[in-house]
Design a protein around this motif. Sequence first.
Motif, PDB file in Angstrom:
ATOM      1  N   UNK A  84      14.079  11.113 -38.005  1.00  0.00           N
ATOM      2  CA  UNK A  84      13.171  12.200 -37.654  1.00  0.00           C
ATOM      3  C   UNK A  84      12.852  12.024 -36.184  1.00  0.00           C
ATOM      4  N   UNK A  85      13.282  12.977 -35.352  1.00  0.00           N
ATOM      5  CA  UNK A  85      13.093  12.808 -33.911  1.00  0.00           C
ATOM      6  C   UNK A  85      11.623  12.637 -33.551  1.00  0.00           C
ATOM      7  N   UNK A  86      11.340  11.921 -32.497  1.00  0.00           N
ATOM      8  CA  UNK A  86      10.014  11.719 -31.910  1.00  0.00           C
ATOM      9  C   UNK A  86       9.018  11.081 -32.870  1.00  0.00           C
ATOM     10  N   UNK A 189      19.746  21.666 -37.891  1.00  0.00           N
ATOM     11  CA  UNK A 189      20.334  20.936 -36.756  1.00  0.00           C
ATOM     12  C   UNK A 189      21.689  21.552 -36.390  1.00  0.00           C
ATOM     13  N   UNK A 190      22.485  21.920 -37.410  1.00  0.00           N
ATOM     14  CA  UNK A 190      23.773  22.581 -37.146  1.00  0.00           C
ATOM     15  C   UNK A 190      23.560  23.894 -36.391  1.00  0.00           C
ATOM     16  N   UNK A 191      22.500  24.601 -36.790  1.00  0.00           N
ATOM     17  CA  UNK A 191      22.195  25.885 -36.129  1.00  0.00           C
ATOM     18  C   UNK A 191      21.917  25.661 -34.638  1.00  0.00           C
ATOM     19  N   UNK A 222      23.052  12.714 -26.251  1.00  0.00           N
ATOM     20  CA  UNK A 222      24.264  13.345 -26.807  1.00  0.00           C
ATOM     21  C   UNK A 222      23.902  14.754 -27.295  1.00  0.00           C
ATOM     22  N   UNK A 223      24.930  15.551 -27.543  1.00  0.00           N
ATOM     23  CA  UNK A 223      24.684  16.927 -28.003  1.00  0.00           C
ATOM     24  C   UNK A 223      23.954  16.918 -29.342  1.00  0.00           C
ATOM     25  N   UNK A 224      24.340  16.006 -30.247  1.00  0.00           N
ATOM     26  CA  UNK A 224      23.679  15.962 -31.548  1.00  0.00           C
ATOM     27  C   UNK A 224      22.205  15.533 -31.410  1.00  0.00           C
ATOM     28  N   UNK A 225      21.962  14.549 -30.538  1.00  0.00           N
ATOM     29  CA  UNK A 225      20.573  14.099 -30.331  1.00  0.00           C
ATOM     30  C   UNK A 225      19.706  15.239 -29.771  1.00  0.00           C
ATOM     31  N   UNK A 226      20.302  16.005 -28.857  1.00  0.00           N
ATOM     32  CA  UNK A 226      19.557  17.135 -28.296  1.00  0.00           C
ATOM     33  C   UNK A 226      19.284  18.174 -29.385  1.00  0.00           C
TER      34      UNK A 226
END
Length: 397
Positions: A84-86, A189-191, A222-226
């Motif tokens: 879960x980010x942040x 996230x895919x969206x 990375x793109x996924x992290x963003x």
Amino acid sequence: MTTEVDLPAFPMTRTCPYHPPQGYAGLREQGAFAKVRLLGDREAWVVTDHAVARALLVDPRLSSDRLRPDFPVLVPRMSAAKLIPLVGMDPPVHTQRRRMLIPAFTVRRTESLRPDIEQVVAARLDAVVRQGPPADLVPGFALPVPSTVICRLLGVPYADHDFFEAQTQRMVLGSSSAGEAAAASVALTDYVDALIGDKQVDPGEGLLDELIVSHLAAGEITRRELAETIMFLLVAGHETTANMITMSVIALLDNSAQLARLRADWRLLPGAVDELLRFLSVADEIQRVVAEPIEIAGQTLQPGDAVYLPASAANRDPAVFPDPDALDVTRRARQHLGFGYGIHQCLGQNLARVEVEVSLRALFERLPTLALAEPLSALAVKPGGSVQGVYRLPVTW
Ligand code: HEM
């Protein structure tokens, strides 16, 4: 002292949408800490004391890392250990991600959005008035206002709101299964990931576009992290604020003397919003796991212990907020924990404050005879372990 066998089950569900679960009173009687039983029979500490909650929320010996196998599971949707980010990260990764986002959420930057937010709110109210009473202010007002605002801030198309709002409900509601919540998180996230691809070819305006240029292109993320980070901002940026606007309207209509004071002097509004944040505590379940032993308030917390710091428990601590169950728009409530405290304190709090201020003033000025169209008891309360709120706000005027 409670015995091992009769520990109360946690989370507890509210019966009144804006008061904490009734069981919190019994927990408070036990002192700063009370033991409860979680899903799967695991025990956990619940902190009801404001000072102890604040001290723990700045203590680096508590972890927020949801990838830890010992991170507690409150409701089934949280049972799949996932990133879960942040809010679900510890330093140093948390520090790096948060630093990247801070400039977009300063007081100055969010105040500069006020005219835009006023315009969004006015347009929504026009539509509500055109349609006429009775109306449900959740889909008509409280949800679209923060959804539109966070979309503009991030550079996400509002046209996709049905999709991301529905996925958000599957992610955050206490009634979702683990599979459903995980699938919704991946779909969202895919969206955002696909949106990043589009923006790399055809840039637009917004925080996502800025981060693509300043951090993705520089190889700092990375793109996924963003995609994960923006996904979290999209969810956190509309769901809690929508609940806050909804519940504020209900609490003020149900406490008409307080609403009258506010209407008589709108200069009280910023303080009243803090009082509403305290009183309503819409993001109640603040959770951590102990990483290293901690001695505090006569208690020893051991590594692996689950700790819950419900905002609504600290925010109703009578030692800090006299007569805590009363809504008082003139109270000085700034030290509430409605936005949490410490390194994870809400990043969007300045934005949320502006959105709630603008929404409440415009709504009550435009519709002076606004009233609930159904008794409070007819409104189903969102289950414990999710963001606190109700599903509908039926009104007339
Ligand atoms: C009234 C509305 C809101 C409430 C009550 C609220 C409440 C909270 C609380 C209690 C936390 C801390 C959780 C913890 O420590 O475990 C938090 C964190 C966070 N909130 Fe909000 N929030 C609101 C609106 C927003 C908005 C509009 C955004 C905008 C994007 C946002 C973004 C975040 C983020 C990114 C975090 C994680 C910060 C970190 O871990 O460093 N929130 N929020």
